[in-house]
Structures are given as structure tokens and as C-alpha cells.
Scaffold this active site. Structure first.
Site, PDB file in Angstrom:
ATOM      1  N   TYR A 226       0.844  -1.199   0.000  1.00 51.94           N
ATOM      2  CA  TYR A 226       0.000   0.000   0.000  1.00 51.94           C
ATOM      3  C   TYR A 226       0.879   1.249   0.000  1.00 51.94           C
ATOM      4  CZ  TYR A 226      -4.190   2.743   1.079  1.00 51.94           C
ATOM      5  OH  TYR A 226      -5.240   3.617   1.043  1.00 51.94           O
TER       6      TYR A 226
ATOM      7  N   TYR B 281      -1.671   4.007 -10.384  1.00 57.50           N
ATOM      8  CA  TYR B 281      -2.710   3.154 -10.985  1.00 57.50           C
ATOM      9  C   TYR B 281      -4.092   3.627 -10.566  1.00 57.50           C
ATOM     10  CZ  TYR B 281      -5.564  -1.203 -10.255  1.00 57.50           C
ATOM     11  OH  TYR B 281      -6.546  -2.146 -10.120  1.00 57.50           O
TER      12      TYR B 281
END
Lengths: 387, 127
Positions: free
Chosen positions: A283, A331
Site C-alpha cells: 500500500y 494506478y
């Protein structure tokens, strides 16, 4: 117990919803449903098969009720664990536990957010604080200032530089350029990152994740049932969770996250170590995350993360592929990102990652982070051969 | 003694101009933020105390709003053994350094506790 969980459950379907910017007429729950339908579809299952529901939506205290009602799911096991962006990796762990215990057989983990479109129409994802704050009076901009304070301390103690952090953003972008679904695909250089506007020092706008819309879904079932479904099962081999603080001022050591504990538990259950991992999905809310997590997950020693990420080591063509989808930095990042670490890990292990595929990937690590380096959840996933 | 409304207790003491924290009567831990039980040992025996106001900057981030001057957010380790978030008010934001020795001041209107930098020559002269 942990020995019994290794390989007991498998991911059999994954999907994103539409990502990026979906416009004002679609709601978070619409994106969750879109992803759920596609993930169940590739698993050869329907909402009628789902008997375990795992979800969290920012600001929705009863998200599992919203989602179950909308989808027409009638769960006999429900888990609304909300530990920020790590929630969905936590859900994966909990789903495996529930399946192993016989509490459910087909678990749906699902998420949606319109974080990007919300900003244009005054919808707020989070309600007012319900607890007294001992930080708000000093006007930190959260979450970035929390991560910035950790980054500043890491730089002070270990000589990590802004250029090291910039390498993380550049590596993520280079992966994103190989991913047709990625939001930010223009070329990016270290110089671009260093020249970007500083928001909360030492972090600039390009050290920060995107703000996009998006949803995701992951379908998990027992190993036995998984073998009868269309896609190659991706087994959960190990999982671990840990958290020690919520507020950054309560973090015991600003340079060490609880990922040290969560990963130790996951590795022990899986019977593997960092050197065995083929591909890492972690993350990356901010560039410092990648540096500190690579240390805390055992890929390099504490303090060496800056040197580790330099020279393209985690970029396409490097020794250790990290965030092969382009990550939260390039992304997508719809409020909470954790579910996308599982989706990309699964695609890598199925060999479906196209131009960004790590050839022969057998073992993947998915790591979720929630709060301000607060909740840490590590999952290790593997192919049939790794059982 | 058990504190049933720790935030109220904190605000009341802050209004008197002190820098309040709690001390665990069982394990001796300095506790901040104020609580109803000790996070180190679980005891409910927490006594109010107040800091002498001297501490060290543990970390600093300078925020650069588009429409306002930059300002620092700091984490300060008070000498009594607890950490707070705060800001430094007497030197330009970008001059605050990790390791700076600082002194607390209570701003009654906030209410909040802010810091000034201590130097060898006195306070606030480094600018």
C-alpha cells in the site's frame, strides 16, 4: 491453528470496477456491485452462492448491510472490519478463518469509492470526528502530514533523501505505463518529483497517491471448492495483522511500522521468507510507505530502504517487482487501496498481468496499510505448486 | 484516582495555563493523551500532573497552503516522557529542526500548547 489455515482457502475471482473518474451519477456502492459481479463471474459463481460478506466503505458504519441489501446477498457470516485501507487484506485473513471454521464457504470481499467525483459535488466521505482530538488544533493536513512526520524522521535517522523517495514514484509510474487500466501513465522522472510543489515537507504532490474513483472485489472459497472453479486457485498461505496506534503522535517509533509484526506472522504461517517472494504489492499511499514497508517486511534492513529502491530495483526490469499495477501512486487510489494489492497479486500468480507479468511468479506478498502507518496486514499468496 | 471525563479534565487544566498530562500510579508511565486507564499497564490509577514545558523536537513537517504562509507541525517529546503534536511559533517554519530544544506556551484561545525554540543565547533568537 495457524498451521491449519495455510492453503485452506483460495482466491477464485478478482475484479476492479471502472476506475479513474466515473462521474457524478454513480455511487460507491454501484462500483462495488460492478466489481462484485465481474469477480463472481470469473469465479463461475453468482451472488446466490455468496454466504460470507466482507466489506468496508469510508463513512458508512453499516456498510455490510448496505452492500448485502443492494446485491441481494444473504450472508450467514458478515465482517465489517474497518481499519482503513488495510481493511480488505484483513478481510482476506478473516474470510480464510471463517471458511476454515465452516462459518461460510463463498466469501465476497468488496469495496467501492467515488473519492474523485465526490470532491466536485461536495459529498464528503467522512463524517465529523467523534472523539476528542489532540492534533487538530495544530492544523496537520491528514493523512499526508502523518506520513511526512515519519518521512522526516526516517531521513534524519537514516540519511534517506527526497531523491530516494522520488525513485519510488518513478518506479510506480514505469509499472503504470505497462498497465492499460492505470490512471497516470505519462513519463515521470526523479527531477519531476523533486520539482513538484511541496505540500507537507518532505512530501510533494508527486509523493502522494492519486485521488480516483474505483471499486474492487475478491471472491474466496475453500481449497476443495476452488479446484472445481474456472480459474487457477490462488491460495492464501499466510496472513498476519498488527496495529499499535491510530494517531501519528501515538506511533511508538516513527520509523518502524507494525508491518514488522504482521509480516512475521504471515511468513511463519506460510513457511516462507522475504527471499522467496517473487512479487510484492504494498500500500503506497505515499512514497515513504514503500521505503518503510520494504524494510519492515524484511526485504532490506531498517534504514536501508532508500538505497534499496534506488537504481530501479523495484521498477520494471529490476530485481524485485513492487506494485506492478502502478500502485496507489499511479494506478488508482479510491480512498482505500488495500483490495487492489490482492487483485494484482492474484493476477500475477495466474500469469495474467500482460506486459507487467513477472515470469513464473509463484509467491506474492500483498500488504495493506490503514490510518497513518497504523493498521498493518500482510498476506502471502501462492500458486498450486507452493502448497 | 479514576478520571471519568479525561478530555474535560485536560481542558480545565489547560485553561489554568498548565501543560497537563497524566502519570500512572501503578507503573509510573507518563500518559498523553488523557485517558481513563493507563495504556501501558491497564491501571485506572492515573493522577494529573503538569509538565515543566521543556522538550525536544522529534519530527517536523512544514505545510505549504496555497493561500496562506507556511507553518510547521511538530512532534515534541516533553522531558517528562510523553509526546505531543504541536507547532513552533517564533521562528520561520523552515528553520525548525529535529533535535531543537523547545519551551511550551499555553494559548488559552485555542486552546492549545505551542512551542518556542530555546537557543544557547535565550529564546527565539535563531531567526
Amino acid at each position: 491453528m495457524t498451521g491449519g489455515l495455510r492453503g485452506a482457502a483460495a482466491v477464485v475471482g478478482v475484479a476492479e470496477s471502472d476506475l479513474g473518474e466515473v462521474g457524478p451519477d454513480r455511487y460507491a456502492i454501484d462500483l462495488a456491485a460492478q466489481a462484485a459481479a465481474e469477480a463472481l463471474g470469473e469465479a463461475g459463481l453468482t451472488t446466490r452462492d455468496v454466504d460470507g460478506l466482507f466489506c468496508a466503505i469510508a463513512g458508512r458504519g453499516m456498510a455490510p448491510l448496505d452492500v448485502a441489501e443492494y446485491l441481494g446477498v444473504r450472508p450467514r457470516y458478515t465482517d465489517g472490519t474497518m481499519v482503513g485501507g488495510s481493511s480488505f487484506v484483513s478481510h482476506l485473513h478473516h474470510a480464510a478463518l471463517a471458511i476454515a471454521a465452516g462459518a461460510c464457504e463463498v466469501a465476497l470481499i468488496v469495496y467501492g469509492s467515488t473519492a474523485r467525483s465526490d470532491s466536485g459535488r461536495g459529498r464528503l466521505a467522512m463524517g465529523p470526528p467523534e472523539l476528542p482530538s489532540y492534533e487538530a488544533a495544530y492544523r496537520p493536513r491528514m493523512p499526508i502530514t502523518g506520513y511526512a512526520l515519519a518521512a522526516a524522521r526516517h531521513m534524519h535517522e537514516y540519511g534517506t533523501t527526497r531523491a530516494d523517495l522520488a525513485e519510488v514514484a518513478v518506479a510506480a509510474r514505469r509499472w503504470a505505463m505497462l498497465n492499460p487500466k492505470a490512471f497516470a501513465r505519462d513519463p515521470l522522472t526523479v527531477e519531476d518529483v523533486l520539482a513538484a510543489r511541496v505540500v507537507s515537507s518532505p512530501l510533494s504532490t508527486l509523493d502522494c497517491c492519486l485521488v480516483t474513483d474505483g471499486g474492487g472485489a475478491v471472491v474466496v472459497t475453500s481449497a476443495a471448492r476452488a479446484r472445481d472453479l474456472p480459474r487457477p486457485p490462488v491460495y492464501l498461505l499466510g496472513a498476519g495483522e498488527a496495529h499499535r496506534h491510530r494517531s501519528i503522535s501515538q506511533m511508538p517509533d516513527l520509523t518502524v511500522t507494525a508491518a514488522t509484526e504482521s509480516s512475521e506472522r504471515a511468513y511463519a504461517m506460510a513457511g516462507v521468507g522475504p527471499a522467496d517472494i517473487d512479487v510484492v504489492q504494498l500500500y503506497d499511499a505515499f512514497t515513504i510507505n514503500t521505503v518503510m514497508f520494504l524494510e519492515d517486511l524484511g526485504f532490506c534492513a531498517k534504514g536501508e530502504g532508500g538505497a534499496f529502491v534506488s537504481g530501479g530495483r523495484i521498477a520494471p526490469g529490476g530485481d524485485l517487482p513492487v506494485n506492478t499495477n502502478g500502485g496507489g501512486l499511479s494506478y488508482c487510489h479510491p480512498g482505500m487501496y488495500g483490495i487492489f494489492t490482492i487483485i494484482e497479486a492474484t493476477r500475477q500468480l495466474r500469469g495474467e498481468a500482460g506486459d507487467r507479468q513477472r515470469p513464473g511468479a509463484e509467491l506474492a506478498l500483498a500488504h495493506g496499510n490503514g490510518g497513518q502507518f497504523s493498521s498493518q496486514v500482510t498476506a502471502i499468496l501462492g500458486t498450486e505448486r507452493t502448497l | 484516582m479514576t478520571e471519568l471525563a479525561p478530555h474535560r479534565g485536560y481542558l480545565d487544566r489547560l485553561a489554568e495555563g498548565t501543560v497537563p498530562f497524566q502519570r500512572c500510579t501503578a507503573c509510573g508511565a507518563a500518559v498523553f493523551y488523557p485517558r481513563a486507564l493507563c495504556p501501558a499497564c491497564g491501571s485506572t490509577g492515573l493522577d494529573w500532573s503538569h509538565s515543566a514545558g521543556l522538550g525536544t523536537v522529534h519530527s517536523v513537517s512544514v505545510l505549504f497552503p496555497r493561500d496562506a504562509p507556511p507553518y510547521p507541525v511538530v512532534l515534541v517529546d516533553l522531558d517528562e516522557g510523553f509526546r505531543v503534536m504541536s507547532t513552533v511559533v517564533d521562528v520561520p517554519a523552515e528553520q525548525v529542526r529535529i533535535g531543537d530544544r523547545v519551551r511550551a506556551h499555553v494559548e488559552p484561545d485555542g486552546p492549545r500548547v505551542v512551542f518556542t525554540v530555546l537557543t544557547g543565547d535565550g529564546e527565539g533568537s535563531r531567526a
